[in-house]
Scaffold this motif. Structure first.
Motif, PDB file in Angstrom:
ATOM      1  N   LEU A 114      23.807  -9.883  86.906  1.00 54.56           N
ATOM      2  CA  LEU A 114      23.218  -8.903  85.145  1.00 54.56           C
ATOM      3  C   LEU A 114      22.067 -10.014  85.172  1.00 54.56           C
ATOM      4  O   LEU A 114      21.804 -10.347  84.869  1.00 54.56           O
ATOM      5  CB  LEU A 114      23.893  -8.872  84.388  1.00 54.56           C
ATOM      6  CG  LEU A 114      25.565  -8.098  84.959  1.00 54.56           C
ATOM      7  CD1 LEU A 114      26.445  -8.210  83.873  1.00 54.56           C
ATOM      8  CD2 LEU A 114      25.475  -6.380  84.669  1.00 54.56           C
ATOM      9  N   GLU A 115      20.909  -8.936  85.120  1.00 54.81           N
ATOM     10  CA  GLU A 115      19.869  -9.117  84.105  1.00 54.81           C
ATOM     11  C   GLU A 115      19.689  -8.863  82.605  1.00 54.81           C
ATOM     12  O   GLU A 115      20.993  -7.468  82.044  1.00 54.81           O
ATOM     13  CB  GLU A 115      18.183  -8.695  83.957  1.00 54.81           C
ATOM     14  CG  GLU A 115      18.790  -8.541  86.011  1.00 54.81           C
ATOM     15  CD  GLU A 115      17.616  -9.847  86.336  1.00 54.81           C
ATOM     16  OE1 GLU A 115      17.342 -10.826  85.230  1.00 54.81           O
ATOM     17  OE2 GLU A 115      17.828 -10.065  87.401  1.00 54.81           O
ATOM     18  N   PRO A 116      18.846  -9.245  81.529  1.00 54.66           N
ATOM     19  CA  PRO A 116      19.186  -9.524  80.215  1.00 54.66           C
ATOM     20  C   PRO A 116      18.893  -7.275  80.093  1.00 54.66           C
ATOM     21  O   PRO A 116      17.613  -7.024  80.579  1.00 54.66           O
ATOM     22  CB  PRO A 116      18.119 -10.017  79.266  1.00 54.66           C
ATOM     23  CG  PRO A 116      17.761 -11.181  80.646  1.00 54.66           C
ATOM     24  CD  PRO A 116      18.339 -10.189  81.652  1.00 54.66           C
ATOM     25  N   VAL A 117      19.398  -7.105  79.283  1.00 52.67           N
ATOM     26  CA  VAL A 117      19.193  -5.648  78.738  1.00 52.67           C
ATOM     27  C   VAL A 117      18.040  -5.601  78.057  1.00 52.67           C
ATOM     28  O   VAL A 117      17.650  -6.679  77.066  1.00 52.67           O
ATOM     29  CB  VAL A 117      20.254  -4.547  77.610  1.00 52.67           C
ATOM     30  CG1 VAL A 117      21.374  -4.975  78.664  1.00 52.67           C
ATOM     31  CG2 VAL A 117      19.734  -5.522  76.356  1.00 52.67           C
ATOM     32  N   GLU A 118      17.000  -4.252  77.696  1.00 49.48           N
ATOM     33  CA  GLU A 118      15.876  -5.091  77.579  1.00 49.48           C
ATOM     34  C   GLU A 118      15.546  -3.233  76.289  1.00 49.48           C
ATOM     35  O   GLU A 118      14.913  -4.213  75.773  1.00 49.48           O
ATOM     36  CB  GLU A 118      14.817  -3.663  78.665  1.00 49.48           C
ATOM     37  CG  GLU A 118      14.425  -3.942  80.193  1.00 49.48           C
ATOM     38  CD  GLU A 118      13.907  -3.089  80.866  1.00 49.48           C
ATOM     39  OE1 GLU A 118      13.447  -1.865  80.474  1.00 49.48           O
ATOM     40  OE2 GLU A 118      12.844  -3.085  82.033  1.00 49.48           O
ATOM     41  N   ASN A 138      24.602 -17.423  75.638  1.00 50.90           N
ATOM     42  CA  ASN A 138      23.485 -18.100  74.924  1.00 50.90           C
ATOM     43  C   ASN A 138      22.901 -16.751  74.012  1.00 50.90           C
ATOM     44  O   ASN A 138      21.017 -17.020  74.013  1.00 50.90           O
ATOM     45  CB  ASN A 138      22.585 -18.872  76.142  1.00 50.90           C
ATOM     46  CG  ASN A 138      22.868 -19.726  75.953  1.00 50.90           C
ATOM     47  OD1 ASN A 138      24.164 -20.540  76.127  1.00 50.90           O
ATOM     48  ND2 ASN A 138      23.205 -20.021  78.040  1.00 50.90           N
ATOM     49  N   ASN A 139      23.491 -16.672  73.352  1.00 49.25           N
ATOM     50  CA  ASN A 139      22.462 -15.399  72.571  1.00 49.25           C
ATOM     51  C   ASN A 139      21.373 -14.145  73.078  1.00 49.25           C
ATOM     52  O   ASN A 139      20.867 -13.253  72.675  1.00 49.25           O
ATOM     53  CB  ASN A 139      21.931 -16.308  71.471  1.00 49.25           C
ATOM     54  CG  ASN A 139      21.761 -15.544  70.444  1.00 49.25           C
ATOM     55  OD1 ASN A 139      22.254 -14.319  69.429  1.00 49.25           O
ATOM     56  ND2 ASN A 139      20.598 -14.682  69.605  1.00 49.25           N
ATOM     57  N   THR A 140      22.322 -14.067  74.214  1.00 51.31           N
ATOM     58  CA  THR A 140      21.043 -13.242  75.004  1.00 51.31           C
ATOM     59  C   THR A 140      21.759 -11.923  75.675  1.00 51.31           C
ATOM     60  O   THR A 140      22.811 -11.556  76.060  1.00 51.31           O
ATOM     61  CB  THR A 140      20.478 -13.549  76.258  1.00 51.31           C
ATOM     62  OG1 THR A 140      19.331 -14.787  75.829  1.00 51.31           O
ATOM     63  CG2 THR A 140      19.252 -12.872  77.279  1.00 51.31           C
ATOM     64  N   ILE A 141      21.440 -10.969  75.235  1.00 50.10           N
ATOM     65  CA  ILE A 141      22.562  -9.555  75.920  1.00 50.10           C
ATOM     66  C   ILE A 141      22.324  -9.039  76.982  1.00 50.10           C
ATOM     67  O   ILE A 141      21.500  -9.140  77.805  1.00 50.10           O
ATOM     68  CB  ILE A 141      22.205  -8.274  74.894  1.00 50.10           C
ATOM     69  CG1 ILE A 141      22.412  -8.501  73.318  1.00 50.10           C
ATOM     70  CG2 ILE A 141      23.294  -7.131  75.531  1.00 50.10           C
ATOM     71  CD1 ILE A 141      22.182  -7.823  72.203  1.00 50.10           C
ATOM     72  N   TYR A 142      23.492  -9.091  78.466  1.00 51.43           N
ATOM     73  CA  TYR A 142      23.569  -8.824  79.308  1.00 51.43           C
ATOM     74  C   TYR A 142      23.703  -7.819  79.817  1.00 51.43           C
ATOM     75  O   TYR A 142      23.998  -7.101  81.155  1.00 51.43           O
ATOM     76  CB  TYR A 142      23.989  -9.882  80.235  1.00 51.43           C
ATOM     77  CG  TYR A 142      23.312 -10.959  80.651  1.00 51.43           C
ATOM     78  CD1 TYR A 142      22.207 -11.738  81.444  1.00 51.43           C
ATOM     79  CD2 TYR A 142      23.068 -11.613  79.030  1.00 51.43           C
ATOM     80  CE1 TYR A 142      21.334 -12.420  81.492  1.00 51.43           C
ATOM     81  CE2 TYR A 142      22.899 -13.560  79.771  1.00 51.43           C
ATOM     82  CZ  TYR A 142      21.388 -13.496  80.661  1.00 51.43           C
ATOM     83  OH  TYR A 142      20.797 -14.640  80.617  1.00 51.43           O
ATOM     84  N   ALA A 143      24.542  -6.922  78.462  1.00 53.44           N
ATOM     85  CA  ALA A 143      25.823  -5.875  79.199  1.00 53.44           C
ATOM     86  C   ALA A 143      25.671  -4.828  77.956  1.00 53.44           C
ATOM     87  O   ALA A 143      25.235  -5.112  76.856  1.00 53.44           O
ATOM     88  CB  ALA A 143      27.163  -5.979  79.887  1.00 53.44           C
ATOM     89  N   PHE A 144      26.107  -3.877  78.216  1.00 53.25           N
ATOM     90  CA  PHE A 144      26.141  -2.594  77.329  1.00 53.25           C
ATOM     91  C   PHE A 144      27.597  -2.828  76.403  1.00 53.25           C
ATOM     92  O   PHE A 144      28.647  -2.242  77.771  1.00 53.25           O
ATOM     93  CB  PHE A 144      25.992  -1.708  77.752  1.00 53.25           C
ATOM     94  CG  PHE A 144      24.015  -1.023  77.776  1.00 53.25           C
ATOM     95  CD1 PHE A 144      23.350  -0.585  77.198  1.00 53.25           C
ATOM     96  CD2 PHE A 144      23.934  -1.629  79.564  1.00 53.25           C
ATOM     97  CE1 PHE A 144      21.854  -1.332  77.511  1.00 53.25           C
ATOM     98  CE2 PHE A 144      22.426  -1.113  79.513  1.00 53.25           C
ATOM     99  CZ  PHE A 144      21.532  -1.410  78.604  1.00 53.25           C
TER     100      PHE A 144
END
Length: 413
Positions: A114-118, A138-144
């Motif tokens: 997974l990459e961080p969502v844009e 770590n406070n970065t969103i990777y999924a919906f």
């Protein structure tokens, strides 16, 4: 089983689309025609029970974006609980878009799946804070976020229990015994067993390495010790009103009348309501007796997420499809067709969702719930510990020794 959904196209484009959907004895090159549209092939993994729902959602996506590309979208059933295992088998050729349980997020991120969502700001704006947290590392969103209902609570038959009765697990067991009935809870899964340890001050969780666990379930000090919980479990296991059974056993008991209450989740809400009719009830988990105290049962809260494979050949379209599957309208549709609670703030606030007994019970239970963040070594040691208790401790080991063995397995590297 695979299902493909092709957007209605002009004849020459339809032939091109169908060349990927069916076999044809003719040379496929004879069917190809010049086109300004890109052909986008995407594979979607979702629960088998969601096939009809996803068919409608995918059709809507093709209607929305059909003027921008030629879509060949393949649906394949894949359990959310085992999605990561399936994906890791061949990540580069796995599904472009997939549904999975939030406890698999760390593994997928660590594996580079997974990459961080844009569009992170939009995801935060539209979804419940806990659902956003569940989709983040770590406070970065990777999924919906897709649903906010992957937890458990108490189902009960109002014919046997009053609203006062369901406050006490002990009282419910006694009532069930007098009626020749059972109350169920699945002790073969640490997911449910956590409920007995979660509000005692004893802890379990994931270390900073994202792989190993910490656990104090065998603690010998504190207001409530590990052995206090173990003794409470022995008392419950030996009660004639109790039965430990899995999901299918719970449903079978509900349908044949032998089970009149049980700990389970929203995925069975429709089946339970169909079986009990007007007597159908749902509420937060009751309290149970431990070390002479009444301890409210805890729970793991869970969320379903939609991921976009970092190796997708069409990452932009895969992300658009993931956003489409999880938008407000389609989360409302998911609730109507599958009874699953939305993570979208506006969808979750609707009168229909708020008035659903199972969703209301989850909201009530949320005071005593936390995100499941557990390493893989948690499950088997807990299952071995509870199996011995359910069998009446045939090994003859002391409860403290059994707790120590369980914890050693849970925290093993």
């Amino acid at each position: 089983m695979k299902k493909r959904f092709c957007k209605r196209l002009p004849v020459f484009l339809l032939a091109l689309c169908l060349s990927g959907c069916q076999k044809d004895s003719r040379d496929s090159s004879s069917l190809e025609q010049p086109s300004d549209f890109q052909t986008v092939e995407l594979t979607v993994w979702g629960a088998a029970e969601d096939e009809e729902l996803l068919r409608q959602i995918i059709h809507g996506f093709q209607e929305e974006y059909g003027g921008e590309a030629n879509f060949v979208i393949t649906y394949e059933p894949q359990s959310e609980s085992s999605c990561t295992d399936a994906l890791m088998g061949d990540l580069e050729h796995g599904a472009d878009v997939f549904a999975f349980a939030d406890d698999q997020l760390n593994t997928l991120v660590a594996a580079g799946a997974l990459e961080p969502v844009e569009n992170e700001a939009l995801v935060r704006e539209e979804n419940l804070p806990e659902a956003v947290l569940a989709a983040s590392v770590n406070n970065t969103i990777y999924a919906f976020p897709l649903t906010a209902d992957n937890g458990y609570f108490l189902y009960y038959n109002k014919q046997y229990f009053s609203e006062q009765d369901i406050q006490s697990w002990d009282k419910m067991l006694d009532i069930a015994e007098r009626q020749g009935k059972k109350i169920s809870m699945e002790w073969s899964s640490g997911w449910y067993v956590y409920s007995l340890f979660g509000n005692t001050g004893l802890t379990v969780g994931l270390n900073d390495d994202g792989i190993t666990n910490y656990c104090t379930w065998n603690a010998t000090d504190g207001a409530i010790k590990g052995i206090d919980v173990a003794r409470a479990m022995v008392n419950i296991a030996g009660h004639p009103g109790f039965i430990s059974t899995d999901d299918s056993g719970f449903l079978k008991g509900v349908e044949d009348g032998s089970i009149v209450a049980g700990v389970n989740g929203v995925w069975n809400a429709m089946a339970v309501e169909n079986a009990w009719g007007r007597q159908y009830g749902a509420a937060r988990l009751p309290s149970y007796t431990c070390a002479g105290q009444q301890i409210p049962m805890a729970s793991f809260s869970g969320y379903k997420l939609i991921g976009v494979n970092a190796y997708s050949s069409h990452p932009e379209w895969a992300a658009k499809l993931a956003m489409w599957i999880t938008n407000e309208r389609n989360q409302e549709l998911r609730f109507l067709l599958r009874g699953q609670g939305p993570s979208n703030i506006r969808a979750a606030a609707s009168d229909e969702v708020q008035s659903a007994p199972a969703i209301a019970a989850l909201l009530e239970q949320s005071e005593y719930s936390c995100l499941q963040r557990i390493g893989g070594n948690f499950w088997d040691p807990v299952a071995e510990f509870t199996a011995n208790i359910l069998a009446g401790n045939p090994s003859g080991e002391s409860l403290q020794q059994q707790l120590d063995t369980m914890v050693e397995g849970i925290i093993a590297p």
